[in-house]
Design a protein around this motif. Structure first.
Motif, PDB file in Angstrom:
ATOM      1  N   ARG A 148      -0.565 -11.428 -55.918  1.00  0.00           N
ATOM      2  CA  ARG A 148       0.178 -12.575 -55.382  1.00  0.00           C
ATOM      3  C   ARG A 148      -0.678 -13.825 -55.354  1.00  0.00           C
ATOM      4  NH1 ARG A 148       5.181 -14.170 -55.278  1.00  0.00           N
ATOM      5  NH2 ARG A 148       6.005 -12.417 -54.082  1.00  0.00           N
ATOM      6  N   GLU A 149      -1.950 -13.692 -54.970  1.00  0.00           N
ATOM      7  CA  GLU A 149      -2.850 -14.844 -54.941  1.00  0.00           C
ATOM      8  C   GLU A 149      -3.043 -15.423 -56.340  1.00  0.00           C
ATOM      9  OE1 GLU A 149      -5.377 -13.382 -51.012  1.00  0.00           O
ATOM     10  OE2 GLU A 149      -6.166 -13.006 -53.021  1.00  0.00           O
ATOM     11  N   VAL A 152       0.048 -17.455 -57.141  1.00  0.00           N
ATOM     12  CA  VAL A 152       0.000 -18.745 -56.449  1.00  0.00           C
ATOM     13  C   VAL A 152      -0.937 -19.702 -57.180  1.00  0.00           C
ATOM     14  CG1 VAL A 152      -0.806 -19.912 -54.353  1.00  0.00           C
ATOM     15  CG2 VAL A 152       0.604 -17.852 -54.163  1.00  0.00           C
ATOM     16  N   ASN A 162       2.602 -27.232 -52.893  1.00  0.00           N
ATOM     17  CA  ASN A 162       2.858 -26.032 -52.096  1.00  0.00           C
ATOM     18  C   ASN A 162       4.344 -25.703 -51.998  1.00  0.00           C
ATOM     19  OD1 ASN A 162       0.136 -25.841 -51.700  1.00  0.00           O
ATOM     20  ND2 ASN A 162       0.150 -26.476 -49.563  1.00  0.00           N
ATOM     21  N   VAL A 165       5.521 -24.186 -55.227  1.00  0.00           N
ATOM     22  CA  VAL A 165       5.029 -22.812 -55.366  1.00  0.00           C
ATOM     23  C   VAL A 165       5.876 -21.880 -54.503  1.00  0.00           C
ATOM     24  CG1 VAL A 165       3.090 -21.245 -54.952  1.00  0.00           C
ATOM     25  CG2 VAL A 165       2.662 -23.532 -55.859  1.00  0.00           C
ATOM     26  N   ALA A 166       6.147 -22.310 -53.276  1.00  0.00           N
ATOM     27  CA  ALA A 166       6.952 -21.507 -52.352  1.00  0.00           C
ATOM     28  C   ALA A 166       8.342 -21.251 -52.922  1.00  0.00           C
ATOM     29  CB  ALA A 166       7.055 -22.217 -51.006  1.00  0.00           C
ATOM     30  N   GLU A 173       6.589 -21.961 -47.250  1.00  0.00           N
ATOM     31  CA  GLU A 173       5.461 -22.819 -47.605  1.00  0.00           C
ATOM     32  C   GLU A 173       4.224 -22.445 -46.803  1.00  0.00           C
ATOM     33  OE1 GLU A 173       4.392 -27.592 -48.070  1.00  0.00           O
ATOM     34  OE2 GLU A 173       6.421 -26.942 -47.513  1.00  0.00           O
ATOM     35  N   VAL A 176       2.312 -19.801 -48.550  1.00  0.00           N
ATOM     36  CA  VAL A 176       1.519 -20.338 -49.663  1.00  0.00           C
ATOM     37  C   VAL A 176       0.207 -20.912 -49.140  1.00  0.00           C
ATOM     38  CG1 VAL A 176       1.408 -22.104 -51.468  1.00  0.00           C
ATOM     39  CG2 VAL A 176       3.526 -20.819 -51.093  1.00  0.00           C
ATOM     40  N   HIS A 179      -2.142 -18.135 -48.390  1.00  0.00           N
ATOM     41  CA  HIS A 179      -2.695 -17.576 -49.628  1.00  0.00           C
ATOM     42  C   HIS A 179      -3.817 -18.464 -50.159  1.00  0.00           C
ATOM     43  CE1 HIS A 179      -0.200 -14.122 -50.202  1.00  0.00           C
ATOM     44  NE2 HIS A 179       0.927 -14.797 -50.333  1.00  0.00           N
TER      45      HIS A 179
END
Length: 209
Positions: A148-149, A152, A162, A165-166, A173, A176, A179
Motif C-alpha cells: 500500500r505504501e 501511495v 493527498n 491519492v485518497a 485523506e 494517506v 502512510h
C-alpha cells in the motif's frame, strides 16, 4: 482470517491500562495475558507468558528494563504508546526497539489495524504520529515499504496531491497522510520529493518516464 495474538498491556496509569486491556480483550483473536505497571513487571510477564505483542507506555517507570527482554530469542513485538507527541521522548523510546509507535489519541481502528499488521507480517516502524513529530525523530531506516505504501508513493511520484491519492485508492485523506509519515520514517527522508527519489533509486517504485 482472524489474527491470533497474545497481548500484554504495560502502562503506569491503572484506569487507562485496565480500559485498554478490556478494549483489546473484546477484539476477536486477541487474548490479554497480563498487565504491568512498571518495566520489571513487564519483563516478568514477557518471560512467563511469552506474548506475541506488548503495548508499552513510552513513559512507563523502568521502561529501559524491557530492552533486555526484547533481545532474548523469543521476544514479543513492541508497540510504543505515547500521550505526548514529543520528538525527544520518542527518540529515547527507540532504544527499546519497538515495532511501532502510536499516539494515545489515536482511534481504536488505528490501534487494531496496527496490531493486526504487525502480528501478521512483522512490519517494523509503523508510525501513527503527526507528520511534524515523525520528521523530527531519528528512527532507524528499514527501506521496507508495504504494498500500500508503494501504491501511495507511486501516485505521489506522478504529482498527485493527498486528496487525489485518497480518491484513487478509495481511502481517507488522513490515511494517506499516515502512510506518508511511515514512508518518511522507513526511508529516512523528510519530504515527498526525497521519498520519491529515494524509492526510485532503491527500485521500490518505478520512475516517471
Amino acid at each position: 482470517m482472524v489474527v491470533q495474538c497474545k497481548l500484554v498491556v504495560a502502562d503506569g496509569h491503572e484506569l487507562f491500562r485496565e480500559g485498554l486491556s478490556a478494549l483489546c480483550a473484546a477484539q476477536p483473536g486477541i487474548r490479554v495475558v497480563g498487565q504491568a505497571d512498571d518495566g520489571q513487571e513487564t519483563v516478568s510477564l514477557i518471560r512467563r507468558e511469552r506474548p506475541d505483542l506488548v503495548l508499552l507506555d513510552a513513559e512507563l517507570p523502568g521502561v529501559g528494563a524491557v530492552r533486555t527482554a526484547h533481545r532474548e530469542p523469543v521476544a514479543p513485538r513492541l508497540v510504543m504508546l505515547t500521550a505526548h507527541e514529543d520528538a525527544q521522548l520518542m527518540e529515547r523510546s527507540m532504544s527499546v526497539g519497538p515495532h511501532a509507535c502510536i499516539s494515545k489519541d489515536s482511534t481504536r481502528d488505528e490501534l487494531f489495524t496496527m496490531i493486526r499488521t504487525i502480528v501478521s507480517n512483522g512490519d517494523r516502524m509503523f508510525v501513527s504520529l503527526s507528520r511534524g513529530v515523525a520528521e523530527q525523530v531519528r528512527f532507524p531506516s528499514t527501506g521496507h515499504l508495504t504494498a500500500r505504501e508503494k501504491e501511495v508513493l507511486q501516485l505521489v511520484s506522478k504529482g498527485f496531491r493527498n486528496a487525489q491519492v485518497a480518491s484513487s485508492l478509495y481511502v481517507a485523506e488522513g490515511t494517506v497522510k499516515r502512510h506518508l509519515a511511515n514512508i518518511y520514517v522507513k526511508l529516512g527522508v523528510g519530504s515527498r520529493m526525497q521519498a520519491v527519489r529515494t524509492a526510485v533509486k532503491m527500485r521500490l517504485i518505478k520512475g516517471i518516464q
